[in-house]
Design an enzyme around this catalytic site. Structure first.
Site, mmCIF file in Angstrom:
data_model
loop_
_atom_site.group_PDB
_atom_site.id
_atom_site.type_symbol
_atom_site.label_atom_id
_atom_site.label_comp_id
_atom_site.label_asym_id
_atom_site.label_seq_id
_atom_site.Cartn_x
_atom_site.Cartn_y
_atom_site.Cartn_z
ATOM 1 N N HIS A 161 -73.896 -1.807 -46.323
ATOM 2 C CA HIS A 161 -73.818 -0.956 -45.133
ATOM 3 C C HIS A 161 -72.761 0.151 -45.262
ATOM 4 O O HIS A 161 -72.267 0.672 -44.253
ATOM 5 C CB HIS A 161 -73.514 -1.779 -43.867
ATOM 6 C CG HIS A 161 -74.642 -2.665 -43.442
ATOM 7 N ND1 HIS A 161 -74.915 -3.865 -44.047
ATOM 8 C CD2 HIS A 161 -75.573 -2.521 -42.462
ATOM 9 C CE1 HIS A 161 -75.957 -4.443 -43.460
ATOM 10 N NE2 HIS A 161 -76.379 -3.656 -42.509
ATOM 11 N N HIS A 213 -79.523 0.374 -44.539
ATOM 12 C CA HIS A 213 -79.725 0.467 -43.083
ATOM 13 C C HIS A 213 -79.653 1.936 -42.711
ATOM 14 O O HIS A 213 -78.590 2.550 -42.744
ATOM 15 C CB HIS A 213 -78.667 -0.329 -42.326
ATOM 16 C CG HIS A 213 -79.011 -0.561 -40.881
ATOM 17 N ND1 HIS A 213 -79.433 0.446 -40.035
ATOM 18 C CD2 HIS A 213 -78.989 -1.690 -40.130
ATOM 19 C CE1 HIS A 213 -79.656 -0.050 -38.824
ATOM 20 N NE2 HIS A 213 -79.393 -1.344 -38.865
ATOM 21 N N GLU A 329 -85.606 -9.490 -37.522
ATOM 22 C CA GLU A 329 -85.496 -8.490 -36.447
ATOM 23 C C GLU A 329 -86.531 -7.377 -36.647
ATOM 24 O O GLU A 329 -86.218 -6.194 -36.541
ATOM 25 C CB GLU A 329 -84.082 -7.906 -36.403
ATOM 26 C CG GLU A 329 -83.001 -8.952 -36.220
ATOM 27 C CD GLU A 329 -81.601 -8.374 -36.146
ATOM 28 O OE1 GLU A 329 -80.797 -8.855 -35.332
ATOM 29 O OE2 GLU A 329 -81.314 -7.420 -36.897
ATOM 30 N N GLU A 345 -85.037 -6.225 -29.743
ATOM 31 C CA GLU A 345 -83.604 -5.925 -29.776
ATOM 32 C C GLU A 345 -83.286 -4.671 -28.962
ATOM 33 O O GLU A 345 -84.016 -3.677 -29.020
ATOM 34 C CB GLU A 345 -83.158 -5.741 -31.229
ATOM 35 C CG GLU A 345 -81.672 -5.532 -31.395
ATOM 36 C CD GLU A 345 -81.253 -5.391 -32.849
ATOM 37 O OE1 GLU A 345 -80.151 -4.867 -33.086
ATOM 38 O OE2 GLU A 345 -82.033 -5.804 -33.747
ATOM 39 N N CYS A 420 -73.749 -4.859 -32.305
ATOM 40 C CA CYS A 420 -74.284 -3.505 -32.382
ATOM 41 C C CYS A 420 -74.884 -3.042 -31.063
ATOM 42 O O CYS A 420 -74.786 -1.865 -30.705
ATOM 43 C CB CYS A 420 -75.316 -3.418 -33.498
ATOM 44 S SG CYS A 420 -76.620 -4.662 -33.394
ATOM 45 N N CYS A 421 -75.505 -3.960 -30.315
ATOM 46 C CA CYS A 421 -76.202 -3.544 -29.089
ATOM 47 C C CYS A 421 -75.254 -3.097 -27.973
ATOM 48 O O CYS A 421 -75.463 -2.032 -27.379
ATOM 49 C CB CYS A 421 -77.124 -4.659 -28.601
ATOM 50 S SG CYS A 421 -78.471 -5.022 -29.759
#
Length: 674
Positions: A161, A213, A329, A345, A420-421
């Protein structure tokens, strides 16, 4: 002239200069920036205020408490041990800075601004001399995070990442620069972006990788817009073109090792189905739209058109959520849309908003805003509690007491190990006014509806647009048009698909009993005929100060049925009114919802409940419920009142059952020992 005004003028001058110098091509339609729209509505403004007062401070506090900030301190000192779980935890700080920057544009806040400057100093101190910025390695290069690999970038496609962190850094830096005029974070981002462009690209002397990502591509495009550096756009396009070196393996049972998980199974220009990790996919499709607009690459455009059609016709939930499978996901197969195990998500809904807004700017068709609105009002804001500091990572469509012990899905969390959300929410909410309007020459598009005052410039003349409404509860919309002087232009008012008896712009969902009601328009109190152009009511005239357009959108309660290929919704109906999808929740329905039946012919009526869930319109009527006697031996169906609430508002009153899709009749009975 005060400093804020001076900064604003400076930033606008820079943006205009860079735009003229750098961009020969761009989106044919341009969004009106959120700072030009001043809300005074009762739906979005309270959410934006809560985001500023609660969500952003809570996010920063949790970044402090969990060690995310400490990681930067240790990276600056080159001492210690990375103290959080994931190497992408740096992005929670970047995303919150981005959201806070948007918020500062709306609510000047000296204390918040100073805190952000303190964080930026920590980020600067953690950056290595050549621009590399990744605390999971910099703290102790000899013993980096296990996902990072022994050398820079070598595990980028897999799970390091590193470029994902850079992408969110760039987006935060651009937002902060536009909001404040300060270059402190932008200069950090420029050093990092210059490094990335020097390391990756065509040629034998550079690295070749498809980022693990996606998001760096979107970030580089934003950096290009601000700086005019063509290599940023070129590198964004290069990263997209690097995909396609790990073909899909139908025999593989491991989604983590399959190229499709990363959208790396075939070149992006040959992709025609949404596949793999839903958030990564959404960011990729948004970046492809950016590159298509800025380079004129028709192959990119053709690919995302095909992928969009696949999502909207086969892979989106009725409330706008995407990404059916928790395993990876990711998107499921076509028409695989289970309710109880739905993943959906929150980040994927946010990515879907970004992507659809870009699709609209490419094509000027209201169907993209229809999808944006569906996601925004339903499957996105369901991800944040009304208190502003509790969240859903996933957004299911059904919770039962009797199976799978899904009670954990009916309560929100203050934070997640992978958070992250919540931090993504901080940056989406204050940007909502920026999706309301758009312009193309002498066309002014009205996409979303909220009471507000906005100022736009058409043919070098200022135009004030005042919206007055009680949306989404009411379909009566009023637009006061006030040009500085008489001005000819076209006002393009979106007539939502749901107001034209279309549940979604495909056959995936339809209204079972379409209403004959139609949207009506008046101009200065007189009915006016209008033509529909790509979903917009077009009013072309010479506008004068004081002109008023009134629009009445039919707000019938609609029964939604799914395509026959969606096996999980066979024989079931969902409920929609206006843009809102409804659900039944246990507190309003005798403690249960899994036993409710909605036979054909049941009428549901809207009723305002000012004291419920911060004020909502509920739907009420007489339904039926399956009951079992005290001995547990006799099953019967009884008449029972039903109360349905907006889906976004569920899970604020404790753990219990919730249902979006209701059976129309009893077809079988599951015997369960619980």
């Amino acid at each position: 002239m005060d400093n804020k005004l001076r900064n604003t003028i400076f930033v606008l001058f820079l943006c205009l200069s860079f735009s003229v110098r750098a961009q020969l091509k761009d989106y044919p339609i341009q969004g009106v920036t959120f700072t030009q729209v001043k809300l005074d509505d009762k739906f979005w403004l309270p959410r934006i205020e809560t985001n500023h007062k609660v969500t952003i401070p809570a996010s920063f506090a949790r970044c402090e408490e969990t060690g995310r900030v400490k990681n930067f301190d240790m990276a600056a000192a080159k001492s210690g041990k990375f103290c959080t779980v994931y190497p992408f935890d740096d992005t929670d700080i970047y995303k919150t800075i981005e959201g806070a920057s948007f918020s500062l544009s709306l609510y000047p806040d000296k204390k918040l601004s100073q805190y952000i400057d303190t964080l930026i100093m920590k980020v600067a101190a953690a950056q290595e001399p050549d621009g590399y910025l990744y605390t999971a390695r910099t703290i102790n290069p000899s013993a980096p995070h296990e996902w990072a690999g022994p050398e820079r970038w070598i595990l980028e496609r897999d799970k390091s990442h590193e470029l994902y962190n850079s992408g969110h850094l760039y987006e935060a830096a651009v937002a902060h620069f536009l909001a404040t005029g300060q270059r402190n974070l932008l200069d950090i981002a420029i050093r990092n972006a210059d490094l990335v462009c020097s390391v990756f690209g065509p040629g034998s002397d550079k690295r070749h990788v498809a980022p693990g990502h996606q998001v760096v591509e979107m970030g580089l495009v934003k950096m290009y817009r601000i700086t005019g550096k063509k290599e940023y756009l070129a590198t964004a396009k290069y990263f997209l073109e690097q995909r396609g070196h790990h073909p899909y393996d139908a025999k593989s049972n491991n989604p983590w090792m399959n190229g499709s998980y990363w959208q790396d199974h075939k070149p992006v220009v040959d992709q025609d189905e949404a596949i793999g990790h839903a958030v990564r996919a959404g960011y990729q499709y948004a970046a492809m739209a950016d590159v298509a607009a800025l380079t004129g690459d028709e192959k990119f455009l053709k690919a995302i058109d095909a992928i969009w059609n696949n999502v909207v016709s086969k892979k989106i939930y009725v409330q706008g959520g995407v990404g059916a499978l928790g395993d990876g996901e990711r998107f499921g197969d076509n028409y695989y849309l289970p309710n109880e195990s739905a993943y959906n998500e929150t980040c994927a809904a946010i990515a879907n908003v970004y992507w659809n807004h870009r699709m609209f700017m490419l094509h000027g068709d209201s169907k993209y805003i229809d999808i944006l609105e569906k996601s925004l009002y339903n499957g996105l804001i369901s991800g944040v509690g009304m208190d502003g500091k509790s969240f859903f990572y996933t957004n299911v469509l059904e919770v039962k007491n009797s199976s799978h012990d899904q009670h954990q899905e009916s309560s929100r969390s203050g934070w997640f190990t992978c958070s992250c959300c919540p931090t993504n929410i901080t940056r989406l909410i204050p940007s909502v006014p920026g999706y309301m309007y758009a312009q193309q020459g002498d066309k002014l598009y009205v996409n979303l509806f909220a009471s507000s005052k906005s100022k736009v410039t058409i043919n070098k003349k200022n135009v004030e647009v005042i919206q007055s409404n009680n949306y989404p509860w009411d379909g009566d919309l009023k637009f006061s048009i006030n040009p500085a002087s008489s001005l000819p232009f076209s006002l393009m008012i979106r007539i939502p698909g749901w107001a034209q008896q279309q549940a979604i712009p495909s056959d995936l969902y339809t209204f079972s009993n379409p209403s004959s009601s139609k949207a009506s328009l008046t101009l200065n109190g007189k009915p006016v005929e209008y033509k529909i152009e790509k979903g917009y009511a077009v009013l072309t005239r010479t506008w004068k100060k004081g002109d008023v357009v009134s629009v009445n959108l039919p707000m019938d309660v609609q029964r939604v049925v799914a395509n026959a290929n969606v096996k999980d919704d066979a024989g079931r109906v969902a409920i929609q009114r206006g843009p809102l999808v409804y659900c039944a929740e246990w507190p309003d329905n005798s403690g249960r919802t899994a036993n409710i039946i909605l036979p054909q012919g049941i009428a549901l009526k809207p009723e305002l409940k000012k004291d419920l869930l911060n004020g909502v319109v509920v739907l009420t009527g007489d339904a039926a419920a399956v009951t079992v006697d005290a001995l547990g031996t006799t099953i019967s169906t009884v008449k029972q009142p039903i109360v349905a609430i907006p889906y976004y508002a569920w899970a604020h009153r404790g753990k219990g059952e919730m249902t979006v899709w209701f059976p129309e009749k009893v077809t079988s009975v599951d015997l369960n020992s619980k």
